[in-house]
Design an enzyme around this catalytic site. Structure first.
Site, PDB file in Angstrom:
ATOM      1  N   ASN A 167     -61.866 -51.237  24.292  1.00 59.10           N
ATOM      2  CA  ASN A 167     -61.957 -52.709  24.379  1.00 59.10           C
ATOM      3  C   ASN A 167     -62.558 -53.361  23.138  1.00 59.10           C
ATOM      4  O   ASN A 167     -63.584 -54.039  23.229  1.00 59.10           O
ATOM      5  CB  ASN A 167     -62.805 -53.094  25.602  1.00 59.10           C
ATOM      6  CG  ASN A 167     -61.946 -53.435  26.811  1.00 59.10           C
ATOM      7  OD1 ASN A 167     -60.723 -53.527  26.717  1.00 59.10           O
ATOM      8  ND2 ASN A 167     -62.574 -53.608  27.957  1.00 59.10           N
ATOM      9  N   TYR A 168     -61.940 -53.187  21.991  1.00 58.85           N
ATOM     10  CA  TYR A 168     -62.458 -53.815  20.772  1.00 58.85           C
ATOM     11  C   TYR A 168     -62.301 -55.329  20.844  1.00 58.85           C
ATOM     12  O   TYR A 168     -61.237 -55.837  21.186  1.00 58.85           O
ATOM     13  CB  TYR A 168     -61.721 -53.279  19.536  1.00 58.85           C
ATOM     14  CG  TYR A 168     -62.141 -53.974  18.258  1.00 58.85           C
ATOM     15  CD1 TYR A 168     -63.390 -53.726  17.708  1.00 58.85           C
ATOM     16  CD2 TYR A 168     -61.301 -54.887  17.638  1.00 58.85           C
ATOM     17  CE1 TYR A 168     -63.801 -54.377  16.548  1.00 58.85           C
ATOM     18  CE2 TYR A 168     -61.694 -55.536  16.471  1.00 58.85           C
ATOM     19  CZ  TYR A 168     -62.941 -55.279  15.935  1.00 58.85           C
ATOM     20  OH  TYR A 168     -63.339 -55.927  14.800  1.00 58.85           O
ATOM     21  N   ARG A 169     -63.382 -56.049  20.537  1.00 59.40           N
ATOM     22  CA  ARG A 169     -63.369 -57.503  20.511  1.00 59.40           C
ATOM     23  C   ARG A 169     -63.818 -57.977  19.131  1.00 59.40           C
ATOM     24  O   ARG A 169     -65.001 -57.935  18.793  1.00 59.40           O
ATOM     25  CB  ARG A 169     -64.289 -58.085  21.600  1.00 59.40           C
ATOM     26  CG  ARG A 169     -63.851 -57.767  23.015  1.00 59.40           C
ATOM     27  CD  ARG A 169     -62.567 -58.501  23.385  1.00 59.40           C
ATOM     28  NE  ARG A 169     -62.197 -58.290  24.779  1.00 59.40           N
ATOM     29  CZ  ARG A 169     -61.373 -57.334  25.202  1.00 59.40           C
ATOM     30  NH1 ARG A 169     -60.842 -56.484  24.316  1.00 59.40           N
ATOM     31  NH2 ARG A 169     -61.073 -57.220  26.472  1.00 59.40           N
ATOM     32  N   ASP A 281     -58.905 -53.884  32.932  1.00 61.39           N
ATOM     33  CA  ASP A 281     -59.984 -53.426  33.810  1.00 61.39           C
ATOM     34  C   ASP A 281     -59.430 -52.912  35.142  1.00 61.39           C
ATOM     35  O   ASP A 281     -59.933 -51.932  35.693  1.00 61.39           O
ATOM     36  CB  ASP A 281     -60.973 -54.558  34.069  1.00 61.39           C
ATOM     37  CG  ASP A 281     -61.525 -55.140  32.780  1.00 61.39           C
ATOM     38  OD1 ASP A 281     -61.807 -54.366  31.855  1.00 61.39           O
ATOM     39  OD2 ASP A 281     -61.657 -56.378  32.698  1.00 61.39           O
ATOM     40  N   ASP A 317     -60.553 -62.981  37.255  1.00 58.09           N
ATOM     41  CA  ASP A 317     -60.789 -61.662  36.659  1.00 58.09           C
ATOM     42  C   ASP A 317     -60.625 -60.522  37.653  1.00 58.09           C
ATOM     43  O   ASP A 317     -60.222 -59.422  37.286  1.00 58.09           O
ATOM     44  CB  ASP A 317     -62.215 -61.593  36.106  1.00 58.09           C
ATOM     45  CG  ASP A 317     -62.348 -62.278  34.757  1.00 58.09           C
ATOM     46  OD1 ASP A 317     -62.917 -61.662  33.850  1.00 58.09           O
ATOM     47  OD2 ASP A 317     -61.898 -63.432  34.611  1.00 58.09           O
TER      48      ASP A 317
END
Length: 340
Positions: A167-169, A281, A317
């Protein structure tokens, strides 16, 4: 009952109604979500003992965040209370050729200012079978890198399996910062979850002959990525989600799971998207559930992808689906017919 612990930031999500742009009118929907919290909700819906760990203020907004998880049966007894604010993110959902926009307002949130001393990991992991975190959490600051490291060490000491979604942000840290921190943390990880961009952004590992923007995915390239990741860190399993983005509204969605010997690809779903946030997720939650239930590599990836496909049809979500609904889709019934 299998017990899973997840750790991360639970945020307030503010989004215009439907597909309106920011402040196209004066209303916004207020809900809650966050990478690891979304996984916790999925696992609770599947009947597992799902424990979520974070730090939240004692005020009414912090309590509302906790209550949003309790509604689904997530165990929030290990949530630390303190700090001054709940992190916020603003979401403008994209449609057709207009992409979604996410703006963070999470500086100085309770979890971002947490310390190692806030969490008693030996107590938290008592009776646990699995621990999950994502690359978003250590991106919040060097203190969170240290907290994640302490959590991983405590989990390993107890023989708890560890999964991590990279999960690179890019809005939270640089590629260099991500590589340094995640190279350290991934030495503890058993199951790695990545996508077509994260392996490249974090570790410089890239699939050949692939154009994620033009919709061209090459299976051989992803086999190479999975094997490189497994060889580098000793992962038991590597899952890679495969998204072909036709537009913001329409994607093709599949995944691969590598178990050290076999490369198992799921069927591909053609998605018309209601809400993309939380899709990865929900995949992670489906994968963790499948592996804890002893499903085969092929069965596990089919369940995880089906769970995620359903999430793309749900606002918010959290993935609000049951095991039977996921198994129905994984078994081939994707007709969407009315159930009477």
């Amino acid at each position: 009952m299998k017990r899973v612990v997840t750790f991360g930031e639970l945020m307030l999500r503010l989004a215009p109604n439907g597909y309106y742009r920011f402040f196209q009118n004066d209303q916004m929907q207020a809900t809650f979500g966050g990478g690891e919290a979304n996984v916790a909700v999925s696992l609770a819906n599947y009947g597992l003992d799902s424990v979520y760990v974070t730090k939240l203020p004692k005020h009414a907004i912090g309590q509302a965040a906790v209550d949003s998880l309790r509604y689904f049966g997530v165990d929030t007894s290990k949530v630390v209370r303190g700090g001054d604010r709940v992190g916020i993110y603003f979401l403008e959902k994209g449609a057709s050729q207009r992409g979604s926009v996410c703006i963070y307002d999470r500086a100085h949130s309770a979890i971002q200012e947490a310390s190692v001393a806030d969490f008693d990991w030996d107590s938290i992991f008592e009776g646990a079978d699995w621990f999950h975190f994502t690359g978003i959490t250590p991106a919040l600051g060097k203190n969170l890198v240290e907290i994640c490291r302490e959590a991983c060490r405590a989990a390993k000491a107890r023989g708890v399996k560890i999964s991590c979604d990279l999960n690179y942000r890019g809005k939270l840290w640089t590629r260099a910062e991500a590589r340094e921190a995640m190279t350290d943390l991934c030495q503890y990880v058993d199951v790695c979850i990545s996508n077509e961009e994260d392996a490249k952004d974090v570790f410089g590992i890239e699939a050949e002959n692939t154009d994620i923007y033009g919709g061209k995915l090459d299976h051989q390239g992803y086999k190479s990525v999975a094997k490189q990741l497994a060889d580098k860190f000793g992962f038991e399993k590597v899952a890679i989600t495969l998204r072909s983005s036709i537009s913001a509204s329409d994607n093709d969605w599949a995944a691969m799971l590598y178990d050290g010997e076999n490369y198992c690809f799921s069927k591909t779903y053609h998605l018309h998207i209601v809400d993309r946030v939380g899709g990865g997720d929900s995949f992670g939650g489906g994968l963790i559930y499948s592996l804890l239930m002893g499903k085969s590599t092929q069965e596990a990836i089919e369940f995880a992808v089906a769970a995620s496909a359903l999430k793309h049809s749900i606002e918010g979500d959290y993935n609000r689906v049951s095991v039977s609904e996921v198994e129905k889709l994984a078994g081939g019934d994707g007709s969407g017919r009315v159930q009477r």
